[in-house]
Design a protein around this motif. Sequence first.
Motif, PDB file in Angstrom:
ATOM      1  N   ARG A  44       0.744  -1.438  -0.028  1.00  0.00           N
ATOM      2  CA  ARG A  44       0.009  -0.063   0.037  1.00  0.00           C
ATOM      3  C   ARG A  44       0.628   1.240  -0.050  1.00  0.00           C
ATOM      4  O   ARG A  44       0.684   2.343  -0.871  1.00  0.00           O
ATOM      5  CB  ARG A  44      -0.847   0.143   1.303  1.00  0.00           C
ATOM      6  N   PHE A  45       2.103   1.197   0.595  1.00  0.00           N
ATOM      7  CA  PHE A  45       2.887   2.311   0.552  1.00  0.00           C
ATOM      8  C   PHE A  45       3.334   2.622  -0.764  1.00  0.00           C
ATOM      9  O   PHE A  45       3.462   3.492  -1.167  1.00  0.00           O
ATOM     10  CB  PHE A  45       4.012   2.149   1.594  1.00  0.00           C
ATOM     11  N   ALA A  46       3.842   1.504  -1.385  1.00  0.00           N
ATOM     12  CA  ALA A  46       4.405   1.350  -2.843  1.00  0.00           C
ATOM     13  C   ALA A  46       3.172   2.042  -3.720  1.00  0.00           C
ATOM     14  O   ALA A  46       3.429   2.918  -4.676  1.00  0.00           O
ATOM     15  CB  ALA A  46       4.792   0.261  -3.437  1.00  0.00           C
ATOM     16  N   VAL A  47       2.028   1.812  -3.802  1.00  0.00           N
ATOM     17  CA  VAL A  47       0.866   2.125  -4.238  1.00  0.00           C
ATOM     18  C   VAL A  47       0.614   3.635  -4.187  1.00  0.00           C
ATOM     19  O   VAL A  47       0.420   4.465  -5.061  1.00  0.00           O
ATOM     20  CB  VAL A  47      -0.456   1.378  -4.226  1.00  0.00           C
ATOM     21  N   PHE A  48       0.738   4.161  -2.705  1.00  0.00           N
ATOM     22  CA  PHE A  48       0.570   5.662  -2.584  1.00  0.00           C
ATOM     23  C   PHE A  48       1.639   6.238  -3.192  1.00  0.00           C
ATOM     24  O   PHE A  48       1.586   7.477  -3.713  1.00  0.00           O
ATOM     25  CB  PHE A  48       0.641   5.595  -0.963  1.00  0.00           C
ATOM     26  N   VAL A  49       2.846   5.728  -3.228  1.00  0.00           N
ATOM     27  CA  VAL A  49       4.139   6.690  -3.917  1.00  0.00           C
ATOM     28  C   VAL A  49       3.735   6.882  -5.430  1.00  0.00           C
ATOM     29  O   VAL A  49       3.987   7.797  -5.911  1.00  0.00           O
ATOM     30  CB  VAL A  49       5.256   5.913  -3.580  1.00  0.00           C
ATOM     31  N   LEU A  50       3.298   5.686  -5.985  1.00  0.00           N
ATOM     32  CA  LEU A  50       2.992   5.725  -7.535  1.00  0.00           C
ATOM     33  C   LEU A  50       1.773   6.699  -7.786  1.00  0.00           C
ATOM     34  O   LEU A  50       2.038   7.532  -8.729  1.00  0.00           O
ATOM     35  CB  LEU A  50       2.724   4.282  -7.873  1.00  0.00           C
ATOM     36  N   VAL A  51       0.802   6.618  -6.878  1.00  0.00           N
ATOM     37  CA  VAL A  51      -0.298   7.678  -7.193  1.00  0.00           C
ATOM     38  C   VAL A  51       0.233   9.212  -6.992  1.00  0.00           C
ATOM     39  O   VAL A  51      -0.038  10.070  -7.732  1.00  0.00           O
ATOM     40  CB  VAL A  51      -1.374   7.513  -6.273  1.00  0.00           C
ATOM     41  N   VAL A  52       1.143   9.484  -6.177  1.00  0.00           N
ATOM     42  CA  VAL A  52       1.702  10.644  -5.798  1.00  0.00           C
ATOM     43  C   VAL A  52       2.548  11.179  -6.879  1.00  0.00           C
ATOM     44  O   VAL A  52       2.352  12.600  -7.446  1.00  0.00           O
ATOM     45  CB  VAL A  52       2.370  10.808  -4.430  1.00  0.00           C
ATOM     46  N   LEU A  53       3.447  10.337  -7.330  1.00  0.00           N
ATOM     47  CA  LEU A  53       4.432  10.490  -8.613  1.00  0.00           C
ATOM     48  C   LEU A  53       3.355  10.931  -9.766  1.00  0.00           C
ATOM     49  O   LEU A  53       3.689  11.916 -10.640  1.00  0.00           O
ATOM     50  CB  LEU A  53       5.174   9.337  -8.751  1.00  0.00           C
ATOM     51  N   ALA A  54       2.273  10.249 -10.072  1.00  0.00           N
ATOM     52  CA  ALA A  54       1.600  10.584 -11.074  1.00  0.00           C
ATOM     53  C   ALA A  54       0.875  11.922 -10.925  1.00  0.00           C
ATOM     54  O   ALA A  54       0.781  12.761 -11.913  1.00  0.00           O
ATOM     55  CB  ALA A  54       0.263   9.478 -11.198  1.00  0.00           C
TER      56      ALA A  54
END
Length: 75
Positions: A44-54
């Motif tokens: 979930r942390f990795a998913v959060f980081v990807l959403v923030v980067l997008a």
Amino acid sequence: MFITLAWLFVAAVTVHNLEEAVFLPAWSEQAGRWHRPLAANEFRFAVFVLVVLAGVAALLATVQGRESFGAYVLS
């Protein structure tokens, strides 16, 4: 039109990643020998980081224009 599509892309990435954040860790427990189980918090942390980067890429594309680094990353 480009800015609208950039933010629609971010929305689609967010919805897709939220769905995976909810269901993928439980699925990985039953996936069999070809997939290792995922730790829910790390995933979930990795998913959060990807959403923030997008979101950051879309923001850069919005502020700097169609030929910016943000537009390049979104593409």
